[in-house]
Design a protein around this motif. Structure first.
Motif, PDB file in Angstrom:
ATOM      1  N   UNK A   1       0.840  -1.197   0.000  1.00 28.27           N
ATOM      2  CA  UNK A   1       0.000   0.000   0.000  1.00 28.27           C
ATOM      3  C   UNK A   1       0.877   1.249   0.000  1.00 28.27           C
ATOM      4  N   UNK A   2       1.470   1.581  -1.138  1.00 32.49           N
ATOM      5  CA  UNK A   2       2.327   2.754  -1.171  1.00 32.49           C
ATOM      6  C   UNK A   2       2.455   3.272  -2.593  1.00 32.49           C
ATOM      7  N   UNK A  68      -2.865   8.185   0.112  1.00 33.00           N
ATOM      8  CA  UNK A  68      -1.707   7.319  -0.043  1.00 33.00           C
ATOM      9  C   UNK A  68      -1.546   6.625   1.306  1.00 33.00           C
ATOM     10  N   UNK A  69      -1.856   5.332   1.365  1.00 35.85           N
ATOM     11  CA  UNK A  69      -1.769   4.581   2.611  1.00 35.85           C
ATOM     12  C   UNK A  69      -0.347   4.024   2.744  1.00 35.85           C
ATOM     13  N   UNK A  70       0.369   4.478   3.766  1.00 35.88           N
ATOM     14  CA  UNK A  70       1.780   4.129   3.916  1.00 35.88           C
ATOM     15  C   UNK A  70       2.071   3.675   5.342  1.00 35.88           C
ATOM     16  N   UNK A  71       3.220   3.066   5.521  1.00 33.51           N
ATOM     17  CA  UNK A  71       3.669   2.674   6.856  1.00 33.51           C
ATOM     18  C   UNK A  71       4.183   3.904   7.607  1.00 33.51           C
ATOM     19  N   UNK A  73       6.990   4.071   9.039  1.00 31.88           N
ATOM     20  CA  UNK A  73       8.394   4.210   8.631  1.00 31.88           C
ATOM     21  C   UNK A  73       8.515   5.031   7.339  1.00 31.88           C
ATOM     22  N   UNK A  74       7.676   4.712   6.345  1.00 28.65           N
ATOM     23  CA  UNK A  74       7.702   5.448   5.083  1.00 28.65           C
ATOM     24  C   UNK A  74       7.307   6.905   5.294  1.00 28.65           C
ATOM     25  N   UNK A  75       6.314   7.128   6.122  1.00 28.65           N
ATOM     26  CA  UNK A  75       5.874   8.498   6.396  1.00 28.65           C
ATOM     27  C   UNK A  75       7.017   9.294   7.016  1.00 28.65           C
ATOM     28  N   UNK A  76       7.682   8.725   7.998  1.00 26.93           N
ATOM     29  CA  UNK A  76       8.775   9.427   8.672  1.00 26.93           C
ATOM     30  C   UNK A  76       9.945   9.675   7.722  1.00 26.93           C
ATOM     31  N   UNK A  77      10.179   8.753   6.803  1.00 29.04           N
ATOM     32  CA  UNK A  77      11.229   8.963   5.796  1.00 29.04           C
ATOM     33  C   UNK A  77      10.920  10.189   4.944  1.00 29.04           C
ATOM     34  N   UNK A  78       9.639  10.343   4.602  1.00 29.84           N
ATOM     35  CA  UNK A  78       9.238  11.486   3.782  1.00 29.84           C
ATOM     36  C   UNK A  78       9.264  12.797   4.570  1.00 29.84           C
ATOM     37  N   UNK A  79       9.077  12.736   5.892  1.00 28.32           N
ATOM     38  CA  UNK A  79       9.276  13.922   6.729  1.00 28.32           C
ATOM     39  C   UNK A  79      10.737  14.356   6.632  1.00 28.32           C
ATOM     40  N   UNK A  80      11.638  13.390   6.743  1.00 29.76           N
ATOM     41  CA  UNK A  80      13.073  13.694   6.671  1.00 29.76           C
ATOM     42  C   UNK A  80      13.467  14.272   5.310  1.00 29.76           C
TER      43      UNK A  80
END
Length: 203
Positions: A1-2, A68-71, A73-80
């Motif tokens: 789901x990404x 966009x349904x994400x984990x 971990x993926x969300x935090x990566x995109x914050x960075x």
């Protein structure tokens, strides 16, 4: 789901960006229903800005269309990567955010983005874009009416509904921070009022 676009780490808001519409409200006030009405009647002018979230899909929601349904971990990566225009942990462990790439995609298509976002995120975006942004706060006729709507959805536990109601009471206090308020007592009337506000804004 990404289905988040892969190449967004360096994405920036275009300097030649256009106007934008923000719909915000406590959960269950009806902003998503109003957004659907606006998009179905003005598909030539408006397009839906798909938010990213770490919560699970509800009902018939589809990845890449509703969210966009994400984990986490993926969300935090995109914050960075600074890929978000705004993001919030709306409920414990559940993040929501607006991708810069979504707004650029819509502006590049010649349309205005409609953002269906959380109250705090909406305040953040409004501060950044000022007069280029129309922010509409959708309020329920009462907290009691909001509770009945959330129960009627049949998608959440009693505990989850009480959490949403507690948050709604807090969010209602931010109503004066927005450009316009539409009370969603009768959905058809609320849709038409929001529609006229947007058409006036577009000019």
């Amino acid at each position: 789901m990404n289905n988040i676009p892969a190449d967004i780490s360096a994405e920036k808001i275009s300097k030649s960006h256009g106007k934008m519409i923000i719909l915000t409200a406590p959960s269950g006030a009806g902003k998503s229903s109003i957004a659907r009405y606006l998009l179905s009647n003005h598909a030539d002018k408006l397009a839906f800005s798909v938010s990213a979230t770490t919560r699970a899909p509800r009902g018939q929601e589809k990845d890449g269309i509703d969210y966009y349904f994400v984990s986490v971990e993926t969300f935090k990566e995109n914050i960075q990567k600074e890929a978000f225009l705004e993001w919030e942990m709306v409920y414990e462990g559940k993040y929501y955010g607006t991708l810069k790439s979504e707004l650029n995609r819509i502006w590049n298509s010649g349309k205005l983005p409609i953002m269906d976002i959380d109250v705090k995120g909406a305040i953040h975006v409004r501060k950044q874009f000022g007069a280029e942004c129309l922010s509409i706060f959708i309020e329920p006729p009462s907290v009691e009416a909001l509770e009945q709507r959330l129960i009627g959805r049949g998608t959440e536990t009693t505990e989850a509904i009480q959490t949403r109601l507690s948050k709604a009471r807090y969010e209602l206090s931010f109503q004066p921070h927005f450009d316009q308020t539409v009370t969603n007592d009768q959905l058809d009337d609320a849709c038409k009022k929001a529609e006229q506000l947007i058409l006036d804004f577009i000019g």
